[in-house]
Design an enzyme around this catalytic site. Sequence first.
Site, PDB file in Angstrom:
ATOM      1  N   THR A  57     -77.081 -62.712 100.782  1.00 42.94           N
ATOM      2  CA  THR A  57     -76.129 -61.609 100.739  1.00 42.94           C
ATOM      3  C   THR A  57     -76.560 -60.590  99.695  1.00 42.94           C
ATOM      4  O   THR A  57     -77.398 -60.878  98.839  1.00 42.94           O
ATOM      5  CB  THR A  57     -74.700 -62.080 100.417  1.00 42.94           C
ATOM      6  OG1 THR A  57     -73.793 -61.071 100.795  1.00 42.94           O
ATOM      7  CG2 THR A  57     -74.519 -62.395  98.951  1.00 42.94           C
TER       8      THR A  57
ATOM      9  N   LYS B  40     -67.405 -60.137 102.567  1.00 42.83           N
ATOM     10  CA  LYS B  40     -67.662 -60.787 101.281  1.00 42.83           C
ATOM     11  C   LYS B  40     -67.021 -60.047 100.120  1.00 42.83           C
ATOM     12  O   LYS B  40     -67.307 -60.334  98.970  1.00 42.83           O
ATOM     13  CB  LYS B  40     -69.171 -60.871 101.053  1.00 42.83           C
ATOM     14  CG  LYS B  40     -69.878 -61.633 102.147  1.00 42.83           C
ATOM     15  CD  LYS B  40     -71.359 -61.462 102.054  1.00 42.83           C
ATOM     16  CE  LYS B  40     -71.989 -61.868 103.358  1.00 42.83           C
ATOM     17  NZ  LYS B  40     -73.375 -61.446 103.427  1.00 42.83           N
TER      18      LYS B  40
ATOM     19  N   GLY C 199     -66.335 -59.028  94.887  1.00 38.96           N
ATOM     20  CA  GLY C 199     -67.282 -59.439  95.915  1.00 38.96           C
ATOM     21  C   GLY C 199     -67.954 -60.717  95.454  1.00 38.96           C
ATOM     22  O   GLY C 199     -67.950 -61.029  94.259  1.00 38.96           O
TER      23      GLY C 199
ATOM     24  N   SER D 157     -79.158 -61.928  97.004  1.00 36.61           N
ATOM     25  CA  SER D 157     -80.604 -61.905  97.235  1.00 36.61           C
ATOM     26  C   SER D 157     -81.206 -60.514  97.233  1.00 36.61           C
ATOM     27  O   SER D 157     -82.324 -60.316  96.781  1.00 36.61           O
ATOM     28  CB  SER D 157     -80.939 -62.605  98.555  1.00 36.61           C
ATOM     29  OG  SER D 157     -80.289 -61.944  99.618  1.00 36.61           O
TER      30      SER D 157
END
Length: 182
Positions: A12, A44, A56, A135
């Site tokens: 994500t 998210k 988030g 990521s």
Amino acid sequence: MEMYGKPALRATTVLGVIRNGKAALGSDGQMTLGNTVIKHSTKKIRRLRQADLITGFAGATADAVTLLDRFEEKLQAYGGQLERAAVELARDWRTDKYLRRLEAMLAVVGQEKALIISGTGDVIEPEDGIVAIGSGSMFALASARSLLKHTDLEASDIVRESLKIAADICIYTNDHIILEEV
């Protein structure tokens, strides 16, 4: 890749920006299981009951939802004091036998503050008002810093464009962007 001595959370990208008294937080929608994409439009981010904050998460969804619920409880217990609630959550997360096993990171933005909260006890307030986790976070962060410095774009536009750039680079990030603004 490791972050804080643990494997980096993948799959994500969440990015928040504060500019001109407005804050925006966005994320991509990709959910992966191992190396397989299983959903393209996962949400998210969420607006807290206190409508002036958006959070988030990156990491395991169930873990993140548990932490978000605890964070809301801390906000209520400390009269909406963002920093105090974040520190108390981080402390509990690090020391509580159950919570310390949770694998997630949180990003929180309001009109004046942006924070990253981790399970290692860190509460980070970036100097530039930009928070990024997940990521693709470093790609989105670099883009947001550049756009903040060299354009007059609003916070929400910076978040949207930066997440698109991260999606073009990071295989765990897609371009199904969900964005909230306060």
